[in-house]
Design an enzyme around this catalytic site. Structure first.
Site, PDB file in Angstrom:
ATOM      1  N   ASN A 118       1.014  -9.407  11.326  1.00 51.23           N
ATOM      2  CA  ASN A 118       1.005  -8.223  12.188  1.00 51.23           C
ATOM      3  C   ASN A 118      -0.399  -7.984  12.729  1.00 51.23           C
ATOM      4  OD1 ASN A 118      -0.450  -6.308  10.347  1.00 51.23           O
ATOM      5  ND2 ASN A 118       1.285  -6.827   9.040  1.00 51.23           N
ATOM      6  N   PRO A 161       7.845  -6.843  -2.425  1.00 46.46           N
ATOM      7  CA  PRO A 161       7.650  -5.691  -3.315  1.00 46.46           C
ATOM      8  C   PRO A 161       6.767  -4.657  -2.641  1.00 46.46           C
ATOM      9  CG  PRO A 161       6.295  -7.548  -4.008  1.00 46.46           C
ATOM     10  CD  PRO A 161       7.181  -8.052  -2.905  1.00 46.46           C
TER      11      PRO A 161
HETATM   12  N1  CTP Z   1       2.535  -0.798   1.147  1.00 46.09           N
HETATM   13  C1  CTP Z   1       2.445  -1.631   0.058  1.00 46.09           C
HETATM   14  N2  CTP Z   1       3.334  -2.640  -0.101  1.00 46.09           N
HETATM   15  C2  CTP Z   1       4.330  -2.843   0.790  1.00 46.09           C
HETATM   16  C3  CTP Z   1       4.431  -1.989   1.926  1.00 46.09           C
HETATM   17  C4  CTP Z   1       3.504  -0.975   2.057  1.00 46.09           C
HETATM   18  O1  CTP Z   1       1.539  -1.451  -0.768  1.00 46.09           O
HETATM   19  N3  CTP Z   1       5.166  -3.832   0.616  1.00 46.09           N
HETATM   20  C5  CTP Z   1       1.582   0.314   1.285  1.00 46.09           C
HETATM   21  C6  CTP Z   1       0.641   0.198   2.451  1.00 46.09           C
HETATM   22  O2  CTP Z   1      -0.541  -0.470   2.095  1.00 46.09           O
HETATM   23  C7  CTP Z   1       0.415   1.654   2.797  1.00 46.09           C
HETATM   24  C8  CTP Z   1       1.730   2.314   2.483  1.00 46.09           C
HETATM   25  O3  CTP Z   1       2.343   1.455   1.520  1.00 46.09           O
HETATM   26  O4  CTP Z   1      -0.538   2.248   1.976  1.00 46.09           O
HETATM   27  C9  CTP Z   1       2.635   2.525   3.632  1.00 46.09           C
HETATM   28  O5  CTP Z   1       2.810   1.352   4.344  1.00 46.09           O
HETATM   29  P1  CTP Z   1       3.790   1.274   5.610  1.00 46.09           P
HETATM   30  O6  CTP Z   1       3.882  -0.155   6.041  1.00 46.09           O
HETATM   31  O7  CTP Z   1       3.392   2.310   6.613  1.00 46.09           O
HETATM   32  O8  CTP Z   1       5.096   1.786   4.920  1.00 46.09           O
HETATM   33  P2  CTP Z   1       6.451   1.143   4.603  1.00 46.09           P
HETATM   34  O9  CTP Z   1       6.745   1.462   3.190  1.00 46.09           O
HETATM   35  O10 CTP Z   1       6.486  -0.300   4.991  1.00 46.09           O
HETATM   36  O11 CTP Z   1       7.397   2.014   5.510  1.00 46.09           O
HETATM   37  P3  CTP Z   1       7.974   1.790   6.998  1.00 46.09           P
HETATM   38  O12 CTP Z   1       7.751   0.343   7.358  1.00 46.09           O
HETATM   39  O13 CTP Z   1       9.384   2.172   6.863  1.00 46.09           O
HETATM   40  O14 CTP Z   1       7.211   2.737   7.872  1.00 46.09           O
END
Ligand code: CTP
Length: 403
Positions: free
Chosen positions: A213, A310
């Site tokens: 990304n 995860p």
């Molecule tokens: N994060 C993480 N591990 C993942 C996904 C996210 O540790 N597999 C952490 C990111 O580093 C960040 C937070 O969770 O601190 C939110 O990440 P984001 O990508 O915005 O959230 P998602 O849980 O992926 O939600 P969505 O894609 O539905 O917005």
């Protein structure tokens, strides 16, 4: 605001080939907003002329303690009283030996001895041949200078002007600048260990392709730097990014979400603060092809099966240390719209005390950002600023919450 605005630095040069780097350092300090007064030893003036440093600093350079330009003829008093810090770069082995004994037979050593020790820090950037640096006399002197209140910077490692290779060369000007900027930051996280994740992850499809990304890692790297400046020990787990490691930060490079999770698991037990800025891929390939997937000419598209990665942050937030408050967890949310609503929901879902929202597409790859801090009480906006400035504000906020 530049990093050193309102700071007046007395830049001292003692004799050594690294004097040529002091010219760059002088420029860098001025670019960072400082005013610079140069003081050189006679030996330094053998390596670089006072004319060069006068032109760069826009001030006459002082070399002799008998310089009659000061009305009271006490340059050592006047110059040291004006300084926010005295930075000696290069600090030669001989000059450090001299300082150690409190000798004062030239203007620079006299000024260092005469400085108000409580209010004017003395910062030394050693520069010498590797044998000189390793010599027990020099090492003893460094230890004693630190005990006497001087702040002795590290030395660089690598090829030396004499043709030998090892420890002892002066740090590069930008490294000294970074250390100096850090020196002036409040030490609000002293004694804390901060673990930061940053950047994207890369999920392989086959040996030559993958899914990633647009995260540049800049915000996470800025947080690692700001935490280090604030006195914390910092470990930075970084996905594939092109960012320089902040000084003094331990960096662990990873590629996939599973690698990142493993690296976090390895370091999280020592951490007291965990800041998850990484844009972790939500999915990875269920099966990574061991050979490059080829087009077979039939027009048939490859059938890619995904599995969910995860959630690293949520996992850490559920650990006992996070639950009992020994480990303070901060999450990030990169959203495209309805920031407050999404960040509030995400904070609850991840189970973290603090979540930092930002508009991803508006900040990816850029040097500035705007943040929204969301906690159980509500939200607080940190308006548009450089990522480093926002990182320092966030660090101050984390420190306040850590008590
Ligand atoms: N994060 C993480 N591990 C993942 C996904 C996210 O540790 N597999 C952490 C990111 O580093 C960040 C937070 O969770 O601190 C939110 O990440 P984001 O990508 O915005 O959230 P998602 O849980 O992926 O939600 P969505 O894609 O539905 O917005």
């Amino acid at each position: 605001m530049s990093d050193l605005s309102n700071k007046h630095i007395v830049l001292g040069l003692s004799g050594g080939i690294a004097c040529y780097k002091a010219a760059e350092l002088c420029r860098a300090l001025i670019k960072a907003g400082a005013s610079v007064q140069v003081v050189m030893t006679e030996a330094a003036a053998q390596f670089i002329t006072p004319v060069t440093l006068q032109a760069l600093s826009n001030r006459p350079v002082y070399v002799s303690q008998w310089d009659g330009r000061e009305p009271n003829n006490m340059a050592h008093i006047n110059l040291s009283r004006e300084a926010d810090a005295i930075v000696v770069a290069p600090a030669s082995a001989d000059f450090m030996a001299k300082l150690l004994h409190g000798r004062a037979d030239d203007l620079l050593s006299l000024m260092c001895l005469a400085r108000p020790i409580q209010s004017v820090p003395l910062i030394l950037a050693p520069a010498m041949n590797r044998e000189m640096w390793q010599h027990p006399a020099t090492q003893r002197n460094v230890t004693q200078l630190r005990a006497d209140g001087a702040h002795v910077l590290d030395v660089g490692q690598g090829e030396q002007a004499c043709g030998e290779t090892g420890d002892g060369r002066m740090l590069e000007p930008e490294e000294i600048l970074e250390d100096l900027v850090a020196f002036f930051q409040p030490k609000v996280l002293q004694g804390q260990h901060v673990l930061v994740t940053a950047g994207p992850t890369f999920e392989a499809i086959d040996p030559v392709r993958g899914i990633t990304n647009l995260s540049s890692g800049k915000m996470g790297f800025a947080i690692a730097r700001a935490a280090r400046e604030a006195g914390a020990e910092v470990t930075l787990v970084a996905g594939p990014v092109h960012q320089a490691t902040p000084r003094g930060v331990r960096r662990v490079d990873v590629r996939s979400a599973l690698d990142m999770q493993a690296a976090v698991a390895q370091h999280v037990d020592q951490a007291t603060v965990f800041v998850a800025t990484a844009a972790v891929a939500d999915w990875r390939l269920a099966q990574v092809a061991t050979q490059k997937i080829k087009k077979d000419g039939s027009g048939q598209l490859p059938q890619l099966q995904f599995t969910e990665n995860p959630d690293i942050l949520a996992g850490v937030a559920q650990s006992e240390r996070a639950q009992n408050g020994t480990l303070f967890c901060v999450g990030f949310a990169a959203e495209s719209h309805d920031l407050l609503e999404h960040a509030t929901a995400k904070r609850a879902r991840k189970g973290v005390p603090l979540l930092v929202g930002n508009i991803g597409p508006a900040t990816f790859g850029l040097d500035d950002n705007a943040l929204l801090l969301v906690d159980a009480q509500g939200s607080q906006a940190l308006p548009h600023a450089s990522k480093l400035s926002l990182a320092r504000q966030l660090v101050a906020e984390i420190a306040r919450r850590r008590g």
